[in-house]
Write an enzyme that holds these catalytic residues in place. Structure first.
Site, mmCIF file in Angstrom:
data_model
loop_
_atom_site.group_PDB
_atom_site.id
_atom_site.type_symbol
_atom_site.label_atom_id
_atom_site.label_comp_id
_atom_site.label_asym_id
_atom_site.label_seq_id
_atom_site.Cartn_x
_atom_site.Cartn_y
_atom_site.Cartn_z
ATOM 1 N N HIS A 122 0.872 -1.178 0.000
ATOM 2 C CA HIS A 122 0.000 0.000 0.000
ATOM 3 C C HIS A 122 0.907 1.226 0.000
ATOM 4 O O HIS A 122 0.904 2.036 0.918
ATOM 5 C CB HIS A 122 -0.954 -0.034 1.199
ATOM 6 C CG HIS A 122 -2.200 0.810 1.031
ATOM 7 N ND1 HIS A 122 -3.476 0.306 1.203
ATOM 8 C CD2 HIS A 122 -2.361 2.109 0.726
ATOM 9 C CE1 HIS A 122 -4.372 1.273 1.006
ATOM 10 N NE2 HIS A 122 -3.718 2.379 0.713
ATOM 11 N N ASN A 295 -11.853 -0.689 -4.987
ATOM 12 C CA ASN A 295 -12.057 0.468 -4.108
ATOM 13 C C ASN A 295 -12.932 1.460 -4.836
ATOM 14 O O ASN A 295 -12.652 1.818 -5.993
ATOM 15 C CB ASN A 295 -10.723 1.156 -3.775
ATOM 16 C CG ASN A 295 -9.816 0.288 -2.915
ATOM 17 O OD1 ASN A 295 -10.240 -0.754 -2.403
ATOM 18 N ND2 ASN A 295 -8.579 0.725 -2.745
ATOM 19 N N TYR A 297 -15.070 5.242 -4.424
ATOM 20 C CA TYR A 297 -15.435 6.431 -3.645
ATOM 21 C C TYR A 297 -16.426 7.338 -4.365
ATOM 22 O O TYR A 297 -17.357 7.851 -3.775
ATOM 23 C CB TYR A 297 -14.184 7.243 -3.276
ATOM 24 C CG TYR A 297 -13.320 6.530 -2.261
ATOM 25 C CD1 TYR A 297 -13.547 6.694 -0.903
ATOM 26 C CD2 TYR A 297 -12.309 5.661 -2.661
ATOM 27 C CE1 TYR A 297 -12.785 6.025 0.037
ATOM 28 C CE2 TYR A 297 -11.539 4.983 -1.729
ATOM 29 C CZ TYR A 297 -11.784 5.177 -0.382
ATOM 30 O OH TYR A 297 -11.038 4.507 0.550
#
Ligand code: GBH
Length: 459
Positions: A122, A295, A297
């Site tokens: 990450h 992911n 958003y």
């Protein structure tokens, strides 16, 4: 209350974090420097001069954080392993104290009945590897595979779910061409080479995880739902360019074993004749995944824009001739991101349509929102906007599942307020507030809402 989104039995409800964003203890127990130490300590790059030196001090407070996860009732916790704790110089000697930290964390999670899900990268690349070229060079992918083998050997039997890379678009394009992430390079071909070597690193790490016999292995991508600003042919073409860089550069090699087929000139060099590509790379990159991590958003509203770069060498990676414009008529979060849950459903349904049976089961490895949630006088945090965001996105996720997308899990971003990269501590994504002066943790209303939703799903 029965108006909680509901999921099938066995669906994983979890929470996520990442090493550099929460651990602190940047120089302890033999950890080597990473590119984010260098970047955050370079004046002017991170908001307010913030660094991850202390962050949430999770390295020392992990038992308290695991207790918060236990009270929350999550099935699984997604964390990341700091490569520079394990191999401080990027290659060569392994640091036993680094392995020991994650071993203790994993044991603490298992004792609390929580399944660990570990991300191997990450974004905290050992600085020593960046000094030798970073992701621009193939050697970094090879060192990544070695580090993966070491970690998998020590933790593989206790960690059921493994993620090779988090959001390689950020590592390549934000890191090597836009320069808003470490190492802060602003290059053209560097970002393309980085994209390829990240994909190769993923493939080599998958092989290492398979050799170690782990239960599940996959990768996490930040796939985008790109919406045209208008239906003009120019904006529609801009959406194709955005889709290519953000989505197809990753999904085509990984899921279909091919490079993206686009006529857009900016991708010509990636598709043909770069010397960094080798025979066999696509086979390595496209080996089967147990799951795809996504992911999500926000959607990106894309408008056509003129070339910003006059130098054609830089244009290749940095300049796709589009810009993000404001989404009309919806709420925006503290990140100034539009809140559009339908786009979450659409993204997943579209992915299924595109790849059909070649699409592995999906885990949503991050979803959440940054809000300006100041504590009340008594210290409580009433983050109604975050509660609404989570509820509406979990409902949108359920809609995608009802439309036939095989989704197995969801991890809220994030357990804790944390170091939000170039924004430092200015943006708060946590369902638990962190007071950075005292390190006190205060669960927000969203934490309680999530806990009730998990309990309702078990009832
Ligand atoms: C994820 O990135 C990350 O995996 C996670 O670590 C992060 O905390 C979370 O989302 C929230 O952002 O304005 O040029 O500085 C999502 C993609 C990449 C979005 C960086 C924000 C800022 C780009 N993020 N981006 S810039």
């Amino acid at each position: 209350m029965s108006d909680y989104p509901s999921f099938p039995p066995g669906f994983v409800l979890g929470a996520a974090t990442a090493s550099y964003q929460i651990e602190g203890a940047a120089r302890e127990d033999g950890r080597g420097p990473s590119i984010w130490d260098t970047y955050s300590h370079t004046p002017g790059l991170v908001m307010n001069g913030d660094t991850g030196d202390v962050a949430c001090d999770h390295y020392h407070r992990y038992p308290e954080d695991v207790a918060l996860l236990h009270d929350l009732g999550v099935d699984s916790y997604r964390f990341s392993i700091a490569w520079p704790r394990i191999v401080p110089e990027g290659s060569g000697a392994v640091n036993p104290k680094g392995l020991d930290f994650y071993s203790r964390l994993v044991d603490e999670l298992l004792a609390a009945g929580i399944e660990p899900a570990a991300t191997l990268y990450h974004w905290d690349l050992p600085q020593a590897l960046e000094d030798r070229g970073g992701w621009r060079v193939r050697e970094t992918a090879e060192r990544f595979a070695e580090y993966t083998a070491v970690v998998a050997e020590h933790l593989g039997d206790r960690v059921p779910r493994w993620i090779t890379l988090n959001e390689p678009w950020c590592s390549s394009f934000l890191g090597y061409s836009i320069g808003r992430h470490a190492p802060g390079a602003k290059e053209g071909r560097g970002a393309l080479a980085a994209a390829h070597h990240l994909l190769v690193g993923h493939g080599l790490a998958m092989s290492a995880l398979r050799a170690a016999g782990v239960r599940e292995a996959g990768i996490t991508l930040n796939l985008d739902r790109n919406l045209p600003a208008t239906d003009s042919p120019a904006d529609l073409a801009a959406v194709v360019r955005a889709d290519t860089q953000h989505n197809l550069v990753w999904t085509e090699p990984i899921l279909a074993g091919r490079y993206p087929d686009t006529e857009e000139e900016t991708w010509g060099e990636l598709i043909t004749g770069e010397d960094f590509r080798r025979d066999g790379d696509l086979e390595l990159i496209s080996q089967p995944l147990d799951f795809l991590g996504v992911n999500y958003y926000r959607p990106i509203v894309v408008a056509d824009a003129p070339h910003r770069e006059s130098d054609p060498a830089r244009r290749v990676a940095t300049d796709n001739r589009y810009e993000e414009v404001r989404h009309p008529g919806v709420r925006h979060t503290a990140m100034n991101w539009p809140v559009v849950p339908d786009s979450f459903t659409d993204l997943l349904v579209r992915l299924k349509k595109q790849y059909g049976d070649a699409l592995p089961p999906i885990h949503i490895t991050e979803n959440g929102s940054a809000e300006d949630d100041a504590p009340a006088a008594d210290g409580t945090v009433h983050d109604a906007d975050r509660v609404a965001y989570l509820r509406d996105h979990l409902t949108a996720l359920r809609a995608a599942m009802d439309a036939g997308v095989d989704v197995r899990g969801y991890y809220v971003w994030s357990l804790l307020d944390n170091f939000e990269w170039a924004y430092g501590y200015d943006k708060r994504f946590g369902i638990v507030r962190v007071d950075y002066d005292t390190q006190e943790r205060t669960p927000k209303d969203s934490y309680r809402w999530y806990r009730e939703m998990i309990a309702a799903n078990r009832a």
